[in-house]
Design an enzyme around this catalytic site. Structure first.
Site, mmCIF file in Angstrom:
data_model
loop_
_atom_site.group_PDB
_atom_site.id
_atom_site.type_symbol
_atom_site.label_atom_id
_atom_site.label_comp_id
_atom_site.label_asym_id
_atom_site.label_seq_id
_atom_site.Cartn_x
_atom_site.Cartn_y
_atom_site.Cartn_z
ATOM 1 N N GLY A 44 4.395 -6.374 5.925
ATOM 2 C CA GLY A 44 4.002 -7.321 6.958
ATOM 3 C C GLY A 44 2.509 -7.284 7.216
ATOM 4 N N LYS A 72 0.846 -1.191 0.000
ATOM 5 C CA LYS A 72 0.000 0.000 0.000
ATOM 6 C C LYS A 72 0.884 1.245 0.000
ATOM 7 C CE LYS A 72 0.894 1.297 4.452
ATOM 8 N NZ LYS A 72 1.740 2.483 4.791
ATOM 9 N N ASP A 102 -2.127 -1.230 10.120
ATOM 10 C CA ASP A 102 -2.346 -1.178 8.665
ATOM 11 C C ASP A 102 -3.026 -2.429 8.134
ATOM 12 O OD1 ASP A 102 0.744 0.546 7.747
ATOM 13 O OD2 ASP A 102 -1.270 1.304 8.144
HETATM 14 C C1 LIG Z 1 2.444 4.791 9.307
HETATM 15 C C2 LIG Z 1 1.396 3.840 8.846
HETATM 16 O O1 LIG Z 1 1.993 2.729 8.232
HETATM 17 C C3 LIG Z 1 0.461 4.518 7.840
HETATM 18 O O2 LIG Z 1 -0.283 3.598 7.140
HETATM 19 C C4 LIG Z 1 0.581 3.331 10.031
HETATM 20 O O3 LIG Z 1 0.046 4.400 10.770
HETATM 21 C C5 LIG Z 1 1.417 2.476 10.977
HETATM 22 O O4 LIG Z 1 0.881 1.200 10.873
HETATM 23 P P1 LIG Z 1 1.721 -0.070 11.387
HETATM 24 O O5 LIG Z 1 3.092 -0.079 10.799
HETATM 25 O O6 LIG Z 1 0.830 -1.240 11.188
HETATM 26 O O7 LIG Z 1 1.892 0.298 12.933
HETATM 27 P P2 LIG Z 1 1.762 -0.686 14.145
HETATM 28 O O8 LIG Z 1 2.643 -1.875 13.919
HETATM 29 O O9 LIG Z 1 0.314 -0.872 14.472
HETATM 30 O O10 LIG Z 1 2.383 0.254 15.299
HETATM 31 C C6 LIG Z 1 3.763 0.456 15.377
HETATM 32 C C7 LIG Z 1 3.975 1.640 16.303
HETATM 33 O O11 LIG Z 1 3.647 2.841 15.580
HETATM 34 C C8 LIG Z 1 2.964 3.750 16.435
HETATM 35 N N1 LIG Z 1 1.638 4.054 15.855
HETATM 36 C C9 LIG Z 1 1.097 3.252 14.882
HETATM 37 C C10 LIG Z 1 -0.129 3.597 14.330
HETATM 38 C C11 LIG Z 1 -0.779 4.760 14.805
HETATM 39 N N2 LIG Z 1 -1.979 5.126 14.309
HETATM 40 N N3 LIG Z 1 -0.216 5.535 15.794
HETATM 41 C C12 LIG Z 1 0.988 5.205 16.311
HETATM 42 O O12 LIG Z 1 1.495 5.909 17.192
HETATM 43 C C13 LIG Z 1 2.888 3.091 17.809
HETATM 44 O O13 LIG Z 1 3.989 3.527 18.551
HETATM 45 C C14 LIG Z 1 3.032 1.634 17.487
HETATM 46 O O14 LIG Z 1 3.621 0.916 18.559
HETATM 47 N N1 LIG Z 2 5.687 -10.850 7.260
HETATM 48 C C1 LIG Z 2 6.510 -9.788 7.435
HETATM 49 N N2 LIG Z 2 6.893 -9.059 6.375
HETATM 50 C C2 LIG Z 2 7.691 -7.966 6.545
HETATM 51 N N3 LIG Z 2 8.168 -7.533 7.734
HETATM 52 C C3 LIG Z 2 7.792 -8.244 8.816
HETATM 53 C C4 LIG Z 2 6.955 -9.380 8.718
HETATM 54 N N4 LIG Z 2 6.746 -9.855 9.962
HETATM 55 C C5 LIG Z 2 7.425 -9.055 10.796
HETATM 56 N N5 LIG Z 2 8.086 -8.091 10.135
HETATM 57 C C6 LIG Z 2 8.936 -7.060 10.770
HETATM 58 O O1 LIG Z 2 8.169 -5.856 10.814
HETATM 59 C C7 LIG Z 2 8.947 -4.763 10.351
HETATM 60 C C8 LIG Z 2 8.048 -3.830 9.614
HETATM 61 O O2 LIG Z 2 7.426 -4.579 8.605
HETATM 62 P P1 LIG Z 2 6.707 -3.889 7.374
HETATM 63 O O3 LIG Z 2 7.402 -4.289 6.134
HETATM 64 O O4 LIG Z 2 5.262 -4.165 7.481
HETATM 65 O O5 LIG Z 2 6.971 -2.368 7.652
HETATM 66 P P2 LIG Z 2 6.575 -1.216 6.714
HETATM 67 O O6 LIG Z 2 6.843 -1.559 5.291
HETATM 68 O O7 LIG Z 2 7.233 -0.018 7.289
HETATM 69 O O8 LIG Z 2 5.025 -1.166 6.871
HETATM 70 P P3 LIG Z 2 4.152 -0.013 7.465
HETATM 71 O O9 LIG Z 2 3.715 0.791 6.314
HETATM 72 O O10 LIG Z 2 3.047 -0.787 8.110
HETATM 73 O O11 LIG Z 2 5.012 0.724 8.449
HETATM 74 C C9 LIG Z 2 10.001 -5.366 9.433
HETATM 75 O O12 LIG Z 2 11.161 -4.577 9.502
HETATM 76 C C10 LIG Z 2 10.190 -6.775 9.973
HETATM 77 O O13 LIG Z 2 11.296 -6.804 10.882
#
Ligand SMILES: C[C@](O)(CO)[C@H](O)COP(=O)(O)OP(=O)(O)OC[C@H]1O[C@@H](n2ccc(N)nc2=O)[C@H](O)[C@@H]1O
Ligand SMILES: Nc1ncnc2c1ncn2[C@@H]1O[C@H](COP(=O)(O)OP(=O)(O)OP(=O)(O)O)[C@@H](O)[C@H]1O
Length: 274
Positions: free
Chosen positions: A99, A12, A133
């Site tokens: 992820g 996304k 997400d």
């Molecule tokens: C930045 C985005 O990826 C935009 O789509 C999302 O808001 C984050 O989604 P995500 O990676 O799935 O985040 P999560 O794994 O749920 O949360 C990771 C950390 O990001 C922060 N977090 C996340 C989502 C949100 N609405 N507020 C936050 O403050 C929190 O500290 C949380 O512990």
């Molecule tokens: N199935 C998975 N695929 C990718 N990363 C994973 C997975 N499971 C756990 N992780 C851990 O989660 C961290 C963040 O993963 P992800 O790729 O979803 O982050 P992102 O691309 O920044 O997504 P977001 O937009 O939600 O922040 C990775 O750095 C990895 O260490």
């Protein structure tokens, strides 16, 4: 072993992201427009022992998919006798939801293979606990996200050409959010304003307030934004970064500049299928 399912798990981008306020649970209320693109991980599910493996060697206990399936197993009270293999194409820590997408895609498939034991609402609830997400990826397409990102509203599909520029740095979502200050909040931004921007094609007015913080924390992301803007495009960071994108196709200047800096270029289209 017999292959029971093969399914794509799309990435996304965030076509705009505003932080409305800080919540008592440590998360932030956001307003964003999620948009699925055809940069996909490939998921294969076989009969076999319960395990989750990725081509990038993520330890199973750290894998968001494993954690989601463990919660699914607890709720249905039946052991999962399936092996999940994920071929990762979506760069990790790029703000592309790799992820999170895997969590939704695998929960849906495992639930189907085990006889639809849970409804979509409960699957989305499990997904939302694992990652803010993840609920978006059950329907994909183009959806307004609010709350932590788990309150969703589909809007009419839009079809875009998108070019991603991915620096080598991995961005920590948690760290970027931890730097949010009062002046980064835009409580006045509303879904209605966002939908009208999109309907009018006013993409130049889109912004990602979280992405601006990511640029200050990771200078290479800021460099990528300025490089894209220098080429005359409207640059946006996706999520908490590190990926930078613009609406349009790659140009020779972009390809050359990216290669010189060691940045990955991905040409993507909207992912309409779920
Ligand atoms: C930045 C985005 O990826 C935009 O789509 C999302 O808001 C984050 O989604 P995500 O990676 O799935 O985040 P999560 O794994 O749920 O949360 C990771 C950390 O990001 C922060 N977090 C996340 C989502 C949100 N609405 N507020 C936050 O403050 C929190 O500290 C949380 O512990
Ligand atoms: N199935 C998975 N695929 C990718 N990363 C994973 C997975 N499971 C756990 N992780 C851990 O989660 C961290 C963040 O993963 P992800 O790729 O979803 O982050 P992102 O691309 O920044 O997504 P977001 O937009 O939600 O922040 C990775 O750095 C990895 O260490």
């Amino acid at each position: 072993m017999e292959v029971l399912a093969k399914v794509s798990s799309p990435a996304k981008i965030n076509l705009g992201l505003w932080i409305l306020g800080k919540r008592s649970d440590g998360y932030h209320d956001i307003l964003t427009l999620y948009h699925a693109i055809d940069l996909c991980d490939e998921v294969r599910i076989e009969e076999g022992p319960f395990r989750v493996e990725t081509s990038t060697g993520i330890p199973m206990e750290e894998n968001l998919v494993y954690r989601a399936l463990a919660e699914f197993e607890r709720r249905v009270g039946r052991e999962i006798e399936l092996s999940v293999f994920i071929n990762k194409n979506i760069p990790e820590g790029a703000g592309l939801g790799g992820g999170s997408s895997n969590v939704a895609t695998v929960l849906k498939e495992v639930n189907r293979l085990m006889g639809e034991l849970l409804g979509e609402d409960e699957l989305m609830e499990i997904a939302g606990i694992i990652s803010s997400d993840a609920p978006f990826f059950f329907r994909g397409g183009t959806q307004i996200g609010r709350g932590r990102g788990e309150i969703l509203e589909e809007i009419e599909p839009i079809e875009l050409d998108v070019t991603l520029l991915i620096p080598s740095v991995k961005a920590s979502t948690r760290k970027v959010y931890s730097l949010v200050r009062e002046e980064d909040l835009t409580p006045q931004m509303s879904p209605e304003k966002l939908v009208s921007l999109i309907r009018e094609g006013r993409y130049e007015l889109l912004e990602n307030k979280l992405g601006e913080i990511a640029c200050s924390l990771y200078p290479e992301i800021g460099e990528a934004v300025r490089f894209v803007e220098h080429l005359g495009f409207k640059a946006l960071v996706s999520g908490s970064g590190s990926a930078v994108f613009y609406i349009g196709k790659p140009t020779p200047e972009l390809e050359t500049g990216a290669r010189l800096r060691g940045w990955k270029v991905v040409k993507a289209k909207s992912w309409l299928g779920v």
